[in-house]
Design a protein around this motif. Structure first.
Motif, PDB file in Angstrom:
ATOM      1  N   ALA A 189       0.872  -1.181   0.000  1.00 33.74           N
ATOM      2  CA  ALA A 189       0.000   0.000   0.000  1.00 33.74           C
ATOM      3  C   ALA A 189       0.901   1.220   0.000  1.00 33.74           C
ATOM      4  N   GLU A 190       0.534   2.219  -0.800  1.00 35.62           N
ATOM      5  CA  GLU A 190       1.331   3.443  -0.898  1.00 35.62           C
ATOM      6  C   GLU A 190       0.436   4.646  -0.603  1.00 35.62           C
ATOM      7  N   ILE A 191       0.922   5.499   0.266  1.00 36.53           N
ATOM      8  CA  ILE A 191       0.239   6.754   0.610  1.00 36.53           C
ATOM      9  C   ILE A 191       1.167   7.875   0.197  1.00 36.53           C
ATOM     10  N   CYS A 249       4.370  10.652  10.954  1.00 37.13           N
ATOM     11  CA  CYS A 249       3.725  11.958  11.094  1.00 37.13           C
ATOM     12  C   CYS A 249       4.624  12.971  10.391  1.00 37.13           C
ATOM     13  N   CYS A 250       4.179  13.474   9.247  1.00 37.08           N
ATOM     14  CA  CYS A 250       4.951  14.462   8.495  1.00 37.08           C
ATOM     15  C   CYS A 250       3.992  15.569   8.068  1.00 37.08           C
ATOM     16  N   PRO A 251       4.475  16.664   7.516  1.00 41.30           N
ATOM     17  CA  PRO A 251       3.576  17.758   7.144  1.00 41.30           C
ATOM     18  C   PRO A 251       2.497  17.356   6.135  1.00 41.30           C
ATOM     19  N   TYR A 252       2.731  16.255   5.393  1.00 43.58           N
ATOM     20  CA  TYR A 252       1.818  15.903   4.304  1.00 43.58           C
ATOM     21  C   TYR A 252       0.757  14.888   4.695  1.00 43.58           C
ATOM     22  N   PHE A 253       1.056  14.052   5.677  1.00 44.77           N
ATOM     23  CA  PHE A 253       0.067  13.079   6.163  1.00 44.77           C
ATOM     24  C   PHE A 253       0.550  12.473   7.476  1.00 44.77           C
ATOM     25  N   THR A 254      -0.414  11.982   8.247  1.00 46.10           N
ATOM     26  CA  THR A 254      -0.134  11.142   9.416  1.00 46.10           C
ATOM     27  C   THR A 254      -0.726   9.778   9.128  1.00 46.10           C
ATOM     28  N   THR A 255       0.024   8.718   9.411  1.00 46.98           N
ATOM     29  CA  THR A 255      -0.487   7.358   9.239  1.00 46.98           C
ATOM     30  C   THR A 255      -0.306   6.588  10.536  1.00 46.98           C
ATOM     31  N   ASP A 271      -9.755  18.001  12.400  1.00 48.66           N
ATOM     32  CA  ASP A 271     -10.114  18.956  11.344  1.00 48.66           C
ATOM     33  C   ASP A 271      -9.590  18.440  10.003  1.00 48.66           C
ATOM     34  N   SER A 272      -9.834  17.161   9.732  1.00 46.93           N
ATOM     35  CA  SER A 272      -9.360  16.509   8.515  1.00 46.93           C
ATOM     36  C   SER A 272     -10.280  15.334   8.206  1.00 46.93           C
ATOM     37  N   PHE A 273     -10.316  14.942   6.942  1.00 46.69           N
ATOM     38  CA  PHE A 273     -10.864  13.640   6.568  1.00 46.69           C
ATOM     39  C   PHE A 273     -10.017  12.565   7.235  1.00 46.69           C
ATOM     40  N   ILE A 274     -10.544  11.344   7.324  1.00 48.89           N
ATOM     41  CA  ILE A 274      -9.749  10.177   7.723  1.00 48.89           C
ATOM     42  C   ILE A 274      -9.952   9.102   6.657  1.00 48.89           C
ATOM     43  N   ILE A 275      -8.861   8.506   6.203  1.00 55.46           N
ATOM     44  CA  ILE A 275      -8.927   7.394   5.257  1.00 55.46           C
ATOM     45  C   ILE A 275      -8.548   6.120   5.994  1.00 55.46           C
ATOM     46  N   TYR A 276      -9.347   5.068   5.789  1.00 54.72           N
ATOM     47  CA  TYR A 276      -8.977   3.747   6.303  1.00 54.72           C
ATOM     48  C   TYR A 276      -8.660   2.829   5.128  1.00 54.72           C
ATOM     49  N   ILE A 277      -7.479   2.215   5.189  1.00 51.97           N
ATOM     50  CA  ILE A 277      -7.046   1.243   4.196  1.00 51.97           C
ATOM     51  C   ILE A 277      -7.005  -0.104   4.901  1.00 51.97           C
ATOM     52  N   CYS A 278      -7.812  -1.054   4.439  1.00 54.10           N
ATOM     53  CA  CYS A 278      -7.849  -2.364   5.091  1.00 54.10           C
ATOM     54  C   CYS A 278      -6.762  -3.251   4.492  1.00 54.10           C
ATOM     55  N   VAL A 279      -5.796  -3.641   5.326  1.00 53.46           N
ATOM     56  CA  VAL A 279      -4.678  -4.455   4.847  1.00 53.46           C
ATOM     57  C   VAL A 279      -4.776  -5.910   5.302  1.00 53.46           C
ATOM     58  N   GLU A 280      -5.772  -6.212   6.161  1.00 56.34           N
ATOM     59  CA  GLU A 280      -6.007  -7.595   6.586  1.00 56.34           C
ATOM     60  C   GLU A 280      -7.399  -7.690   7.191  1.00 56.34           C
ATOM     61  N   GLY A 281      -8.134  -8.775   6.896  1.00 61.74           N
ATOM     62  CA  GLY A 281      -9.450  -8.996   7.485  1.00 61.74           C
ATOM     63  C   GLY A 281     -10.516  -8.105   6.892  1.00 61.74           C
ATOM     64  N   GLU A 282     -11.552  -7.828   7.689  1.00 59.24           N
ATOM     65  CA  GLU A 282     -12.593  -6.884   7.273  1.00 59.24           C
ATOM     66  C   GLU A 282     -13.138  -6.158   8.494  1.00 59.24           C
ATOM     67  N   VAL A 283     -13.669  -4.973   8.266  1.00 60.95           N
ATOM     68  CA  VAL A 283     -14.146  -4.126   9.367  1.00 60.95           C
ATOM     69  C   VAL A 283     -15.439  -3.441   8.951  1.00 60.95           C
ATOM     70  N   LEU A 319      -4.709   0.768   8.049  1.00 64.01           N
ATOM     71  CA  LEU A 319      -3.907   1.979   8.069  1.00 64.01           C
ATOM     72  C   LEU A 319      -4.879   3.145   8.169  1.00 64.01           C
ATOM     73  N   GLU A 320      -4.631   4.037   9.106  1.00 63.00           N
ATOM     74  CA  GLU A 320      -5.495   5.180   9.382  1.00 63.00           C
ATOM     75  C   GLU A 320      -4.729   6.431   8.963  1.00 63.00           C
ATOM     76  N   VAL A 321      -5.269   7.177   8.000  1.00 67.43           N
ATOM     77  CA  VAL A 321      -4.518   8.278   7.387  1.00 67.43           C
ATOM     78  C   VAL A 321      -5.318   9.573   7.462  1.00 67.43           C
ATOM     79  N   TYR A 322      -4.643  10.651   7.866  1.00 70.71           N
ATOM     80  CA  TYR A 322      -5.263  11.984   7.881  1.00 70.71           C
ATOM     81  C   TYR A 322      -4.153  13.029   7.787  1.00 70.71           C
ATOM     82  N   ILE A 323      -4.553  14.284   7.714  1.00 70.02           N
ATOM     83  CA  ILE A 323      -3.561  15.373   7.665  1.00 70.02           C
ATOM     84  C   ILE A 323      -3.729  16.238   8.912  1.00 70.02           C
TER      85      ILE A 323
END
Length: 323
Positions: A189-191, A249-255, A271-283, A319-323
């Protein structure tokens, strides 16, 4: 009239690549008959490759249309102030059946000046790796531009590159200016920042069906390589269950890494969207009565306006991703 926002899924944008394979189909269930699908763009606002919603009332809308309509409700006020109607991240799955080219990405300043684009800071999370597969990240010793150019000219670049054995769960931070390549047998997976600017410096002398080699960008690359980088690219992180474990945690994203084994309540205070990337199982994701499931190889976008939700699984890795 605007529809109520909810967790958004998108149709994957599948990309044929000279080095691509079949794992995105066989392991991640991406439907395509091509034998060389190298990338699945999960969330994209790259020009001519904008994602289309696949679920709920907004099905069929593009990410660009969502941004234009919902603005800070979708991505958060601070993000909208910085990025306007341009989604700031690009989320991908990559399957390398063969080695990718050795490459790097320019920083924001160079990318803006040369390409009117963002730079391309990115991270990798290895989802599957064949035995003896590798990643190339940086150099194996301190290198000067002159030494680098000599190896490039003599086709001995691999002698000065740093090879890392790839294992599931390994995470790497690929800063702008760092030479890198995904090796054969790795699916990850690439962010990254929203950018499609890549400087290819060596492509293993391979040719396409017409006998042509792919274009190299060595004139542009030499100014973009950072020869003074520390070897701090491998990311160590905790895997404690049912909590967000900081990875990057960098200026461009936190994972964050999240291993779920039961239901948890999540609160979005970023104060950001949150992206979830499922890398195993299901939720399953439950927001104000709206219910959605993501499985391994799927991605979902939680709009910034949705402040509380539940995640439920007896065994899933996200993987939980936001800015």
């Amino acid at each position: 009239m605007k529809n109520h926002l909810y967790p958004l899924k998108f149709h994957p944008i599948l990309k044929e690549k000279i080095w691509g394979g079949t794992k995105l189909k066989t392991i991640l269930n991406k439907h395509n008959n091509s034998p060389n699908i190298g990338e699945s763009w999960e969330i994209s606002d790259v020009d001519d490759d904008t994602s289309i919603v696949s679920n709920g009332e907004l099905k069929g809308a593009t990410l660009k249309q969502l941004l234009s309509t919902y603005q800070e409700e979708l991505i958060g006020k601070k993000n909208f102030d910085v990025f306007g109607e341009k989604f700031p991240l690009l989320i991908k799955f990559i399957d390398a059946k063969e080695d990718l080219s050795i490459q790097l990405h320019p920083n924001d300043e160079l990318a803006r000046k040369r390409h009117n684009s963002f730079g391309k800071t990115e991270m990798w999370y290895v989802m599957q790796a064949d035995e003896d597969s590798n990643l190339i990240v940086g150099f194996n010793k301190k290198i000067t531009p002159d030494v680098y150019l000599k190896h490039l000219e003599n086709k001995t670049l691999t002698k000065i590159l740093n090879f890392e054995h790839a294992n599931e769960g390994d995470t790497y931070f690929i800063e702008v200016g760092r030479v890198h390549a995904i090796g054969a047998g790795v699916m990850l997976a690439e962010i990254q920042q929203t950018s499609d600017i890549t400087y290819r410096v060596y492509d293993w002398d391979r040719k396409d069906d017409q006998g042509n080699e792919r274009e190299l960008h060595n004139d542009l690359a030499i100014d973009a390589i950072d020869f003074d980088m520390d070897d701090d690219f491998k990311v160590l992180y905790s895997t404690q269950e049912n909590q967000s474990n900081k990875m990057i945690c960098c200026p461009y994203f936190t994972t964050n890494f999240l291993h779920l084994t039961h239901t948890i309540q999540k609160k979005n205070s970023y104060d950001s969207f949150i992206i979830y990337i499922c890398v195993e199982g299901e939720v399953s994701i439950n927001v104000e009565g709206f219910y959605e499931i993501i499985k391994k190889g799927e991605t979902i976008l939680i709009p910034a306006a949705l402040k509380q939700f539940k995640l439920d699984s007896n065994n899933a890795k996200l993987l939980e991703v936001y800015i």
